[in-house]
Scaffold this motif. Structure first.
Motif, short mmCIF file in Angstrom:
data_model
loop_
_atom_site.label_atom_id
_atom_site.label_comp_id
_atom_site.label_asym_id
_atom_site.label_seq_id
_atom_site.Cartn_x
_atom_site.Cartn_y
_atom_site.Cartn_z
N LYS A 1 0.82 -1.21 0.00
CA LYS A 1 0.00 0.00 0.00
C LYS A 1 0.85 1.26 0.00
N ILE A 2 2.02 1.22 0.65
CA ILE A 2 2.92 2.37 0.59
C ILE A 2 3.42 2.55 -0.84
N ILE A 3 3.81 1.47 -1.46
CA ILE A 3 4.30 1.52 -2.84
C ILE A 3 3.22 2.09 -3.76
N GLN A 4 2.00 1.61 -3.61
CA GLN A 4 0.89 2.08 -4.43
C GLN A 4 0.63 3.57 -4.20
N PHE A 5 0.68 4.00 -2.95
CA PHE A 5 0.43 5.40 -2.62
C PHE A 5 1.44 6.31 -3.31
N VAL A 6 2.72 5.95 -3.23
CA VAL A 6 3.76 6.77 -3.84
C VAL A 6 3.63 6.80 -5.36
N GLU A 7 3.39 5.65 -5.94
CA GLU A 7 3.25 5.59 -7.40
C GLU A 7 2.05 6.40 -7.88
N GLU A 8 0.96 6.36 -7.15
CA GLU A 8 -0.23 7.13 -7.54
C GLU A 8 -0.02 8.62 -7.32
N ALA A 9 0.83 8.98 -6.36
CA ALA A 9 1.10 10.39 -6.10
C ALA A 9 1.82 11.05 -7.27
N VAL A 10 2.76 10.34 -7.88
CA VAL A 10 3.55 10.93 -8.95
C VAL A 10 2.96 10.68 -10.34
N GLU A 11 2.04 9.74 -10.46
CA GLU A 11 1.51 9.36 -11.78
C GLU A 11 0.91 10.53 -12.56
N PRO A 12 0.11 11.41 -11.95
CA PRO A 12 -0.47 12.52 -12.73
C PRO A 12 0.57 13.53 -13.23
N PHE A 13 1.78 13.43 -12.74
CA PHE A 13 2.81 14.42 -13.07
C PHE A 13 4.00 13.79 -13.79
N GLY A 14 3.74 12.69 -14.48
CA GLY A 14 4.78 12.04 -15.26
C GLY A 14 5.24 10.71 -14.71
N GLY A 15 4.79 10.37 -13.51
CA GLY A 15 5.14 9.08 -12.93
C GLY A 15 6.55 9.02 -12.36
N LEU A 16 6.98 7.83 -12.02
CA LEU A 16 8.33 7.62 -11.48
C LEU A 16 9.36 8.00 -12.54
N LEU A 17 10.52 8.45 -12.07
CA LEU A 17 11.53 8.94 -13.01
C LEU A 17 12.91 8.45 -12.61
N PHE A 18 13.56 7.73 -13.52
CA PHE A 18 14.97 7.36 -13.35
C PHE A 18 15.71 7.52 -14.67
N ASP A 19 15.30 6.75 -15.67
CA ASP A 19 15.98 6.76 -16.97
C ASP A 19 15.90 8.14 -17.61
N GLY A 20 17.06 8.71 -17.90
CA GLY A 20 17.13 10.00 -18.56
C GLY A 20 17.20 11.19 -17.63
N PHE A 21 17.07 10.96 -16.32
CA PHE A 21 17.16 12.10 -15.40
C PHE A 21 18.56 12.66 -15.36
N SER A 22 18.65 13.98 -15.33
CA SER A 22 19.95 14.66 -15.24
C SER A 22 19.79 15.91 -14.40
N MET A 23 20.82 16.23 -13.63
CA MET A 23 20.79 17.42 -12.80
C MET A 23 22.13 18.12 -12.88
N GLY A 24 22.15 19.35 -13.33
CA GLY A 24 23.37 20.13 -13.40
C GLY A 24 24.23 19.89 -14.64
N LYS A 25 23.78 19.07 -15.56
CA LYS A 25 24.58 18.74 -16.73
C LYS A 25 24.87 19.95 -17.59
N ASN A 26 23.89 20.82 -17.78
CA ASN A 26 24.08 21.97 -18.64
C ASN A 26 25.06 23.00 -18.08
N LYS A 27 25.41 22.86 -16.80
CA LYS A 27 26.35 23.79 -16.18
C LYS A 27 27.78 23.39 -16.45
N CYS A 28 27.99 22.17 -16.93
CA CYS A 28 29.36 21.69 -17.15
C CYS A 28 29.98 22.31 -18.39
#
Length: 241
Positions: A214-241
């Motif tokens: 139920k915790i897993i379901q709650f978290v997944e449903e929380a992010v689903e309307p906004f693009g869902g879970l995110l791992f593949d392709g995530f980048s932070m600060g790359k354009n500053k290099c």
């Protein structure tokens, strides 16, 4: 809340002002005792305004049978706290001022209350798309750890982290104020009581039965309307290099 050994909250606040801040121009009694949520361990939160102070300070002490926390400001320093709270989306000082009972006034309190109410009604700033992606990524990362965790003691801390992060995400994505500690769940309950109830059930099932679903379901449903879970392709600060 009054007992034979101590006066009621409002009378105690008046006594505190007279004894410790006799020259202040204004004061408010705030906190749980004002909201009708006081318990045997509740303290008195008192907001003080004194125009001669060079800067704000916070002071705690025991008097008149009460634990007392005083938040002391001049007529401009409170604005810095309003702004800091707004930036963090945790409006502690504005709420105290908005909810507070006037103990002393010199034609300033209603103006400050109006400022607090306007800030609260406006809500926190909208997250940028970059911030949303970052929050989705961190939720995904912690959730993956939680799913694969086989050590009970580690899973407990991961569940706690998921609680904080997922509630923050839900509230901020809906332009709602957030909170810390007990205010985390109170903020979610104020926004959506049924959602808060569902999450408490999910947490209880994990804490009591070690069931994660139920915790897993709650978290997944929380992010689903906004693009869902995110791992593949995530980048932070790359354009500053």
């Amino acid at each position: 809340m009054a007992t034979p050994s101590r006066p009621n909250p409002e009378k105690a606040a008046q006594l505190v002002i007279e004894k410790h801040f006799p020259n202040c121009q204004a004061a408010l009694l705030a906190g749980s005792v004002v909201r009708g949520e006081g318990t045997s361990t509740s303290d008195l939160d008192i907001v003080i305004f004194d125009q001669v102070l060079p800067s704000s300070y916070r002071e705690s002490f025991i008097d008149f049978g009460w634990y007392i926390e005083c938040f002391v400001h001049n007529f401009s320093s409170y604005k810095e706290f309003f702004e800091s709270d707004r930036a963090q989306a945790k409006p502690s000082m504005p709420k105290m001022v908005s909810e507070g009972i006037i103990i002393r006034d010199a034609n300033i309190v209603n103006m400050v209350k109006q400022e607090a109410n306007e800030l609260l009604q406006k809500g926190p700033d909208k997250w940028s798309s970059e911030t949303i992606d970052m929050k989705r990524y961190f939720l995904t990362d912690v959730l993956d750890d939680f799913k694969g965790c086989s050590k009970r003691e580690e899973a407990i801390f991961l569940a706690n982290t998921l609680a904080e992060l997922s509630i923050e995400f839900i509230l901020r994505m809906n332009r709602q104020w957030i909170g810390s500690s007990k205010w985390t769940i109170r903020a979610l309950k104020n926004y959506n009581a049924e959602l808060a109830k569902d999450f408490i059930v999910a947490l209880e099932e994990f804490y009591q039965k070690n069931e994660k679903e139920k915790i897993i379901q709650f978290v997944e449903e929380a992010v689903e309307p906004f693009g869902g879970l995110l791992f593949d392709g995530f980048s932070m600060g790359k354009n500053k290099c």
